[in-house]
Design a protein around this motif. Structure first.
Motif, short mmCIF file in Angstrom:
data_model
loop_
_atom_site.label_atom_id
_atom_site.label_comp_id
_atom_site.label_asym_id
_atom_site.label_seq_id
_atom_site.Cartn_x
_atom_site.Cartn_y
_atom_site.Cartn_z
N ASP B 22 0.82 -1.21 0.00
CA ASP B 22 0.00 0.00 0.00
C ASP B 22 0.85 1.27 0.00
O ASP B 22 0.33 2.37 -0.02
CB ASP B 22 -0.96 0.00 1.19
N ARG B 23 2.17 1.12 0.02
CA ARG B 23 3.05 2.28 -0.05
C ARG B 23 3.31 2.73 -1.49
O ARG B 23 3.99 3.71 -1.72
CB ARG B 23 4.41 1.96 0.60
N LEU B 24 2.79 1.97 -2.46
CA LEU B 24 3.15 2.27 -3.85
C LEU B 24 2.71 3.67 -4.30
O LEU B 24 3.52 4.43 -4.84
CB LEU B 24 2.59 1.19 -4.79
N LEU B 25 1.44 4.02 -4.09
CA LEU B 25 1.00 5.35 -4.53
C LEU B 25 1.74 6.47 -3.80
O LEU B 25 2.24 7.40 -4.44
CB LEU B 25 -0.52 5.52 -4.41
N HIS B 29 4.08 9.28 -5.61
CA HIS B 29 3.89 10.72 -5.36
C HIS B 29 5.21 11.35 -4.90
O HIS B 29 5.57 12.44 -5.34
CB HIS B 29 2.82 10.95 -4.28
N VAL B 60 0.23 0.35 -12.41
CA VAL B 60 -0.28 1.40 -11.53
C VAL B 60 0.14 2.77 -12.06
O VAL B 60 -0.66 3.71 -12.14
CB VAL B 60 0.23 1.17 -10.09
N TYR B 64 -3.04 5.94 -13.36
CA TYR B 64 -3.42 7.21 -12.74
C TYR B 64 -2.95 8.41 -13.56
O TYR B 64 -1.78 8.48 -13.93
CB TYR B 64 -2.85 7.29 -11.32
N HIS B 65 -3.89 9.34 -13.79
CA HIS B 65 -3.58 10.50 -14.63
C HIS B 65 -2.48 11.39 -14.05
O HIS B 65 -1.77 12.08 -14.78
CB HIS B 65 -4.82 11.37 -14.84
N ASP B 66 -2.34 11.40 -12.72
CA ASP B 66 -1.39 12.33 -12.10
C ASP B 66 0.07 12.04 -12.42
O ASP B 66 0.89 12.94 -12.47
CB ASP B 66 -1.51 12.26 -10.57
N TYR B 67 0.38 10.77 -12.60
CA TYR B 67 1.80 10.43 -12.72
C TYR B 67 2.32 10.73 -14.12
O TYR B 67 1.73 10.34 -15.11
CB TYR B 67 2.03 8.96 -12.36
#
Ligand SMILES: Cc1cc2nc3c(=O)[nH]c(=O)nc-3n(C[C@H](O)[C@H](O)[C@H](O)COP(=O)(O)O)c2cc1C
Ligand code: SF4
Ligand code: FES
Lengths: 524, 155
Positions: B22-25, B29, B60, B64-67
């Motif tokens: 669960d540390r991936l996102l 960031h 992943v 996600y659009h942010d990356y």
């Protein structure tokens, strides 16, 4: 020293509140940064503390400092709470927002904070769940599922540990209530989550906030650190999203917290039984959780006595888009759409006639003014072919092209689809193409005459573009057919509800799709 | 930042913040905040640090659009394209922004000064069209505001 209250809400800052605050500080005032009161036509708003209470001025600029301090400024509004926009509200959830310093624990306690948590912790978990059931509170994230029943399932689940997850992904255009609450009264959400934790036996919680809300992320992190002692042994952490609308869907959100692609899970199992990390999980919207401290401190009846039909309590309605007095209006269910748009919102900002209101974000229906007598109520909106969703109302004037809005709905679905099921992943792209053909045909075809269905060699859709029957009639039929497939064949509401804006545009505004205007409006 | 330096950053982060799945996102960031984007050459290091497969991390990263997988411009202008901003003339501002900033939506200008990106709602929906300029929210964007933004990103 004069005390001055100025909002630090992201909307106020976008309108220049930081510069105004600096100017007052430079003039020697003590500036307290609050959340926003919620009426953006008077922002940046400055409130001066006087013996008669706070006196508001707005909108204000840095050049206005002297005139505001000597009381001569023409934008004097007086007591903000007495303005009609605020006097007509029933602020249960947003009672403190815009008034207190969001991070001041003293302010929070002085304005009724933590009473609900203390009452809850003195009671058995079942009694807390019963109170939430009795209040009639339904999920404010969109689906309107009874919150107490969800909590009961988690309380009864044998597995442990259990989690509380707050859905603060608020991706719907036209909505900002979650953001305003997190920035303006973060302890209220924290208290609601701590009550939920006691009610179901959870010891840790997550707040999943979309990355587009940097102010809310910072405020919640600070508030969690400052209130850690007050909510212990319950602990909380913030997780930032990464720009995926579908992560607002509860199971996609759980996968995202787990570090995976935000793809929707098939149900069952319910998240209440096997949610985050496979454990029993309460997942609720910000507004659902933030309503709970009031329910505990004032009593379930105080909440349930307000409302309409099976929609109990208040809804923080958000007036958005081309609206004169946009902002947050918390009120009991039952108020009509027309009252909200015209009486409270004052019609359009542009001064032109209102043509449409989209209710419930990008998956919500477009309503024409002829339907504005609809009462704000979950069931009434469902019956009218729409939804309340997160209670955002986006207002459009008569320059809107509804075929373009239908196209946008499909385009948005295509961009945000998680890709798990075909009707949504492929259908949305086909939908964009169909609306494009309709837009092209409405310009060239004078008026719809006989449809060309059955014309030899022509097909509604084909891989050979020259075989496609591009007439308006054929493409409109195809669009309805596609919407049907998406509605009944999609796993979640992204693909399943995108037909709402598309079909409502087609049904209520056929003239924008090259068909005759509806008889009702033509007769007027 | 070189690859070795980036690896140090990743390892240091994991030591502080943990190496669970669960540390991936949060890690992605953190890398993006530090370096500005997530280069494909970093995927193996990220995968190793969290004990995941490269395919998993890639999946992943691209979901996600942010990356970002390419560097952005020195300034980032995000313009809201969602319905409420459209109802207030957003589409015209989109075209005007592309013209005044000299870059198409979704692209970085040749000189690397500015990236123009769409965003779908900033939660400021009654005061649009709205933008985030290097993280700073700006409301009621009109052509005059776009001229000011163009001047700002020239620096
Ligand atoms: C595509 C999609 C997006 C959603 N976005 C949100 C959201 O941003 N916030 C939210 O609270 N619920 C959202 N929901 C609804 C959630 O799936 C879920 O119903 C809700 O979080 C449950 O909390 P509640 O009972 O308190 O409403 C979304 C659903 C779908 C299908
Ligand atoms: S409807 Fe769309 S978003 Fe929902 S599960 Fe299917 S593909 Fe994913
Ligand atoms: S639609 Fe642009 S800020 Fe919400």
């Amino acid at each position: 020293m004069t005390r001055v209250f100025i909002s630090r809400d992201m909307a106020s800052v976008a309108l220049g509140a930081d510069d105004v605050a600096r100017a007052f500080a430079d003039a020697g005032c003590e500036v307290v940064r609050t959340g926003s009161r919620g009426l953006f036509s008077i922002e940046p708003l400055v409130e001066i503390e006087t013996a008669e209470g706070r006196i508001g001025y707005g909108p204000a600029t840095p050049a206005d400092v002297a005139a505001i301090l000597d009381g001569s400024h023409p934008n004097r509004l007086g007591d903000i709470a007495a303005l009609p926009f605020f006097a007509k509200q029933q602020r249960f959830t947003f009672a403190r927002c815009g008034i207190v310093d969001p991070l001041s624990l003293a302010d929070y306690a002085a304005h009724g904070g933590w009473i609900g948590l203390d009452i809850a912790r003195a009671a058995e978990p079942q009694a807390v769940v019963d109170a939430v059931k009795a209040s009639g509170l339904r999920g404010r994230g969109g689906a309107g599922f009874p919150t107490g029943i969800k909590w009961q399932t988690v309380l009864d689940a044998p597995n442990s540990p259990k989690y509380i997850v707050c859905n603060a992904d608020e991706g719907d255009s036209g909505t900002f209530a979650d953001r305003m609450l997190m920035e303006g009264d973060p302890y209220c959400l924290i208290e609601g989550m701590a009550i939920a934790a006691h009610a179901v036996g959870a010891s840790h919680g997550y707040i999943y906030i979309r990355s587009e809300y940097p102010f809310a992320i910072d405020t919640m992190r600070d508030a969690i650190a400052l209130s850690a002692g007050r909510i212990a042994p319950f602990t909380l952490e913030v997780r930032a999203g990464a720009g995926a609308y579908v992560c607002g869907e509860e199971t996609a959100l759980l996968d995202s917290i787990e570090g995976k692609r935000g793809q929707v899970r098939a149900k069952p199992p319910l998240p209440a039984l096997a949610g985050l990390f496979g454990k029993p999980t309460v997942i609720n919207n910000v507004l659902s959780l933030a309503a709970v401290p009031f329910i505990l401190s004032e009593g379930a009846d105080a909440y349930a006595n307000v409302g309409f039909g099976r929609s109990r309590g208040t809804m923080p309605v958000q007036l958005a888009g081309n609206v004169k007095h946009g902002g947050l209006f918390e009120v009991g269910f039952g108020i009509t759409l027309g009252e909200l748009v015209n009486d409270i919102g004052g019609g359009t900002a542009s001064g032109r006639p209102v043509r449409a209101a989209q209710v419930g974000g990008p998956l919500g229906a477009y309503f024409p003014p002829s339907m504005f007598d609809l009462p704000f109520d979950y069931e009434a909106f469902t019956q009218a072919g729409g939804l309340i969703g997160h209670a955002g109302i986006t207002i459009f004037d008569d320059r809107v092209d509804m075929a373009h809005m239908a196209r946008f709905a499909m385009e948005f679905c295509a961009a945000e689809s998680c890709g798990k099921c075909t009707p949504c992943r492929i259908g949305s792209t086909r939908g964009v193409e169909i609306v494009d053909r309709i837009i092209a045909a409405r310009e060239t075809e004078p008026a719809r005459t006989a449809t060309q269905e059955g014309t030899l060699g022509k097909a509604l859709y084909s891989r050979a573009p020259d075989r496609i029957d591009v007439s308006l009639g054929a493409q409109t039929t195809l669009l309805r057919d596609l919407c049907d497939t998406m509605k009944y064949g999609s796993l979640c509401a992204l693909g399943g509800f995108t037909p709402y804006p598309v079909l409502s545009a087609l049904d209520h505004f056929p003239e924008d799709f090259g068909a005759p205007a509806p008889a009702l409006e033509a007769a007027e | 930042m070189g690859l070795d330096e980036a690896k140090l950053l990743i390892d240091g982060w994991v030591r502080r913040e943990g190496s669970g799945r669960d540390r991936l996102l949060p890690l992605l960031h953190a890398v993006q905040d530090e370096i500005g984007y997530i280069d494909d050459t970093l995927v193996p290091a990220i995968a190793a640090a969290l004990n995941l497969s490269r395919a998993d991390v890639h999946g992943v990263l691209t979901f996600y659009h942010d990356y970002r997988r390419q560097p952005a411009g020195r300034h980032i202008v995000k313009l809201c394209r969602a319905e409420s901003c459209q109802s207030r003339g957003g589409a015209a501002m989109e075209a005007a922004a592309a013209e005044r900033l000299g870059v198409a939506m979704g692209e970085t200008r040749r000189d690397g000064q500015v990236t123009l990106e769409p965003v779908y709602c900033l939660g400021l929906c009654a005061i649009g069209p709205n933008a985030l300029v290097d993280g700073r929210p700006m409301a009621r964007i009109d052509t005059a505001a776009l001229d000011r933004i163009a001047a700002e990103v020239a620096a």
